[in-house]
Design an enzyme around this catalytic site. Sequence first.
Site, PDB file in Angstrom:
ATOM      1  N   LYS A  30      -4.355 -23.057 -11.500  1.00  0.00           N
ATOM      2  CA  LYS A  30      -4.377 -21.620 -11.791  1.00  0.00           C
ATOM      3  C   LYS A  30      -5.308 -20.871 -10.831  1.00  0.00           C
ATOM      4  O   LYS A  30      -4.932 -19.854 -10.266  1.00  0.00           O
ATOM      5  CB  LYS A  30      -4.871 -21.347 -13.222  1.00  0.00           C
ATOM      6  CG  LYS A  30      -3.981 -21.881 -14.316  1.00  0.00           C
ATOM      7  CD  LYS A  30      -4.424 -21.371 -15.684  1.00  0.00           C
ATOM      8  CE  LYS A  30      -5.810 -21.811 -16.110  1.00  0.00           C
ATOM      9  NZ  LYS A  30      -5.958 -23.245 -16.365  1.00  0.00           N
ATOM     10  N   ARG A 105      -6.131 -17.807 -24.048  1.00  0.00           N
ATOM     11  CA  ARG A 105      -6.083 -19.256 -24.201  1.00  0.00           C
ATOM     12  C   ARG A 105      -5.760 -19.663 -25.628  1.00  0.00           C
ATOM     13  O   ARG A 105      -5.642 -20.858 -25.912  1.00  0.00           O
ATOM     14  CB  ARG A 105      -7.451 -19.828 -23.837  1.00  0.00           C
ATOM     15  CG  ARG A 105      -7.469 -20.594 -22.525  1.00  0.00           C
ATOM     16  CD  ARG A 105      -8.873 -21.010 -22.338  1.00  0.00           C
ATOM     17  NE  ARG A 105      -9.129 -22.132 -21.514  1.00  0.00           N
ATOM     18  CZ  ARG A 105      -9.591 -22.041 -20.270  1.00  0.00           C
ATOM     19  NH1 ARG A 105      -9.687 -20.885 -19.674  1.00  0.00           N
ATOM     20  NH2 ARG A 105      -9.944 -23.131 -19.628  1.00  0.00           N
ATOM     21  N   ARG A 149     -12.069 -33.002  -8.343  1.00  0.00           N
ATOM     22  CA  ARG A 149     -12.441 -31.643  -7.902  1.00  0.00           C
ATOM     23  C   ARG A 149     -13.929 -31.548  -7.529  1.00  0.00           C
ATOM     24  O   ARG A 149     -14.796 -31.994  -8.266  1.00  0.00           O
ATOM     25  CB  ARG A 149     -12.127 -30.653  -9.028  1.00  0.00           C
ATOM     26  CG  ARG A 149     -12.404 -29.214  -8.653  1.00  0.00           C
ATOM     27  CD  ARG A 149     -11.584 -28.268  -9.460  1.00  0.00           C
ATOM     28  NE  ARG A 149     -11.932 -28.222 -10.874  1.00  0.00           N
ATOM     29  CZ  ARG A 149     -11.310 -27.457 -11.761  1.00  0.00           C
ATOM     30  NH1 ARG A 149     -10.302 -26.700 -11.392  1.00  0.00           N
ATOM     31  NH2 ARG A 149     -11.665 -27.461 -13.027  1.00  0.00           N
ATOM     32  N   ARG A 182     -18.247 -29.675 -11.079  1.00  0.00           N
ATOM     33  CA  ARG A 182     -18.517 -28.822 -12.228  1.00  0.00           C
ATOM     34  C   ARG A 182     -18.945 -29.675 -13.409  1.00  0.00           C
ATOM     35  O   ARG A 182     -18.382 -30.741 -13.630  1.00  0.00           O
ATOM     36  CB  ARG A 182     -17.237 -28.052 -12.599  1.00  0.00           C
ATOM     37  CG  ARG A 182     -17.271 -26.616 -12.173  1.00  0.00           C
ATOM     38  CD  ARG A 182     -15.920 -25.997 -12.312  1.00  0.00           C
ATOM     39  NE  ARG A 182     -15.414 -26.013 -13.679  1.00  0.00           N
ATOM     40  CZ  ARG A 182     -14.294 -25.388 -14.055  1.00  0.00           C
ATOM     41  NH1 ARG A 182     -13.590 -24.730 -13.173  1.00  0.00           N
ATOM     42  NH2 ARG A 182     -13.887 -25.438 -15.293  1.00  0.00           N
ATOM     43  N   ARG A 193     -11.405 -30.904 -22.973  1.00  0.00           N
ATOM     44  CA  ARG A 193     -10.775 -29.683 -22.455  1.00  0.00           C
ATOM     45  C   ARG A 193      -9.255 -29.804 -22.530  1.00  0.00           C
ATOM     46  O   ARG A 193      -8.567 -28.843 -22.848  1.00  0.00           O
ATOM     47  CB  ARG A 193     -11.219 -29.440 -21.013  1.00  0.00           C
ATOM     48  CG  ARG A 193     -12.682 -29.035 -20.932  1.00  0.00           C
ATOM     49  CD  ARG A 193     -13.188 -29.015 -19.520  1.00  0.00           C
ATOM     50  NE  ARG A 193     -12.534 -28.048 -18.682  1.00  0.00           N
ATOM     51  CZ  ARG A 193     -12.371 -28.174 -17.373  1.00  0.00           C
ATOM     52  NH1 ARG A 193     -12.806 -29.257 -16.756  1.00  0.00           N
ATOM     53  NH2 ARG A 193     -11.768 -27.237 -16.679  1.00  0.00           N
TER      54      ARG A 193
HETATM   55  P1  AMP Z   1     -11.977 -22.676 -16.862  1.00  0.00           P
HETATM   56  O1  AMP Z   1     -12.795 -22.428 -15.637  1.00  0.00           O
HETATM   57  O2  AMP Z   1     -10.892 -21.665 -17.033  1.00  0.00           O
HETATM   58  O3  AMP Z   1     -11.488 -24.090 -16.975  1.00  0.00           O
HETATM   59  O4  AMP Z   1     -12.971 -22.438 -18.112  1.00  0.00           O
HETATM   60  C1  AMP Z   1     -14.139 -23.204 -18.274  1.00  0.00           C
HETATM   61  C2  AMP Z   1     -14.620 -23.087 -19.712  1.00  0.00           C
HETATM   62  O5  AMP Z   1     -14.934 -21.717 -20.012  1.00  0.00           O
HETATM   63  C3  AMP Z   1     -13.620 -23.494 -20.764  1.00  0.00           C
HETATM   64  O6  AMP Z   1     -13.602 -24.901 -20.987  1.00  0.00           O
HETATM   65  C4  AMP Z   1     -14.140 -22.730 -21.974  1.00  0.00           C
HETATM   66  O7  AMP Z   1     -15.296 -23.335 -22.531  1.00  0.00           O
HETATM   67  C5  AMP Z   1     -14.591 -21.409 -21.360  1.00  0.00           C
HETATM   68  N1  AMP Z   1     -13.488 -20.413 -21.334  1.00  0.00           N
HETATM   69  C6  AMP Z   1     -12.833 -19.921 -20.254  1.00  0.00           C
HETATM   70  N2  AMP Z   1     -11.888 -19.041 -20.616  1.00  0.00           N
HETATM   71  C7  AMP Z   1     -11.933 -18.975 -21.968  1.00  0.00           C
HETATM   72  C8  AMP Z   1     -11.185 -18.253 -22.928  1.00  0.00           C
HETATM   73  N3  AMP Z   1     -10.178 -17.441 -22.600  1.00  0.00           N
HETATM   74  N4  AMP Z   1     -11.517 -18.441 -24.242  1.00  0.00           N
HETATM   75  C9  AMP Z   1     -12.510 -19.248 -24.610  1.00  0.00           C
HETATM   76  N5  AMP Z   1     -13.228 -19.973 -23.752  1.00  0.00           N
HETATM   77  C10 AMP Z   1     -12.960 -19.847 -22.423  1.00  0.00           C
END
Ligand code: AMP
Length: 240
Positions: A30, A105, A149, A182, A193
């Site tokens: 994404k 999400r 990654r 990360r 996740r």
């Molecule tokens: P990402 O970088 O999109 O994988 O997001 C990393 C982390 O941020 C996720 O595992 C969640 O803990 C939090 N996060 C990101 N977007 C959301 C969302 N829309 N709702 C809730 N938590 C989020």
Amino acid sequence: MKTQATSVADTQTTTAVGPIIFLGAPGAGKGTQAKLVAERYGIPQISTGEILRQNVARGTELGKKAKVFMDKGELVPDDLVFGMVAERLRNADCVKGFILDGFPRTLPQAEWLDALFADKFFANRCDKPPVVVNLVVGYNQLLRRLTGRRSCPSCGRIYNVYYQPPRVPETCDTEGSRLVTRKDDQESVISERLKAYEQQTLPLTDYYRRTGRLREINGDQEPEKVTLEAFSAIEHGNRV
Ligand code: AMP
């Protein structure tokens, strides 16, 4: 030599595209694809994960609260995320359109977003319904992408030790900085996740399919092909 997709991405279009939502599991690509789409249409890429990580790094109140959930691979509660998203979408740079990468999400987040778009402020600004692009990637591929990654802490460039390794192991090609993993890409957190994705985010595809807005793309293909299909989905999606 430039790849086909890079040269297509380089050609900015000036038409307003409206809201674009990227769906897909963690590691589906994404972020990478959203960046190229943002460049092509001259609109901001809004990654909720990135905004949350910046808040964690700055030690804000939001960051402190969100960190507890992020470190475990769990979703941050809606009451923390909604205000952050609404504030960001009100920015003037979102007038022509924007890409949401990592939001919504959950079903309640998608319903909240629909209500926000129906709000007078947003409805007056843009009458285009969102195009939802779903990147579909197999489980094993996702695991390799997430465990492999790495990113450069100086320039943000993303590498993958399996697919796009740096020239010198664990070192950024352009900055020479030591690459970092990360915190939530550690193997113990990855499975949480992916579980959160399956249980809470996957049902969203049905929600958007019902409204005829969902555009599915095979995210297992060459990245350049995925990019071209995403452009096509965005350009044709708005006319349905
Ligand atoms: P990402 O970088 O999109 O994988 O997001 C990393 C982390 O941020 C996720 O595992 C969640 O803990 C939090 N996060 C990101 N977007 C959301 C969302 N829309 N709702 C809730 N938590 C989020």
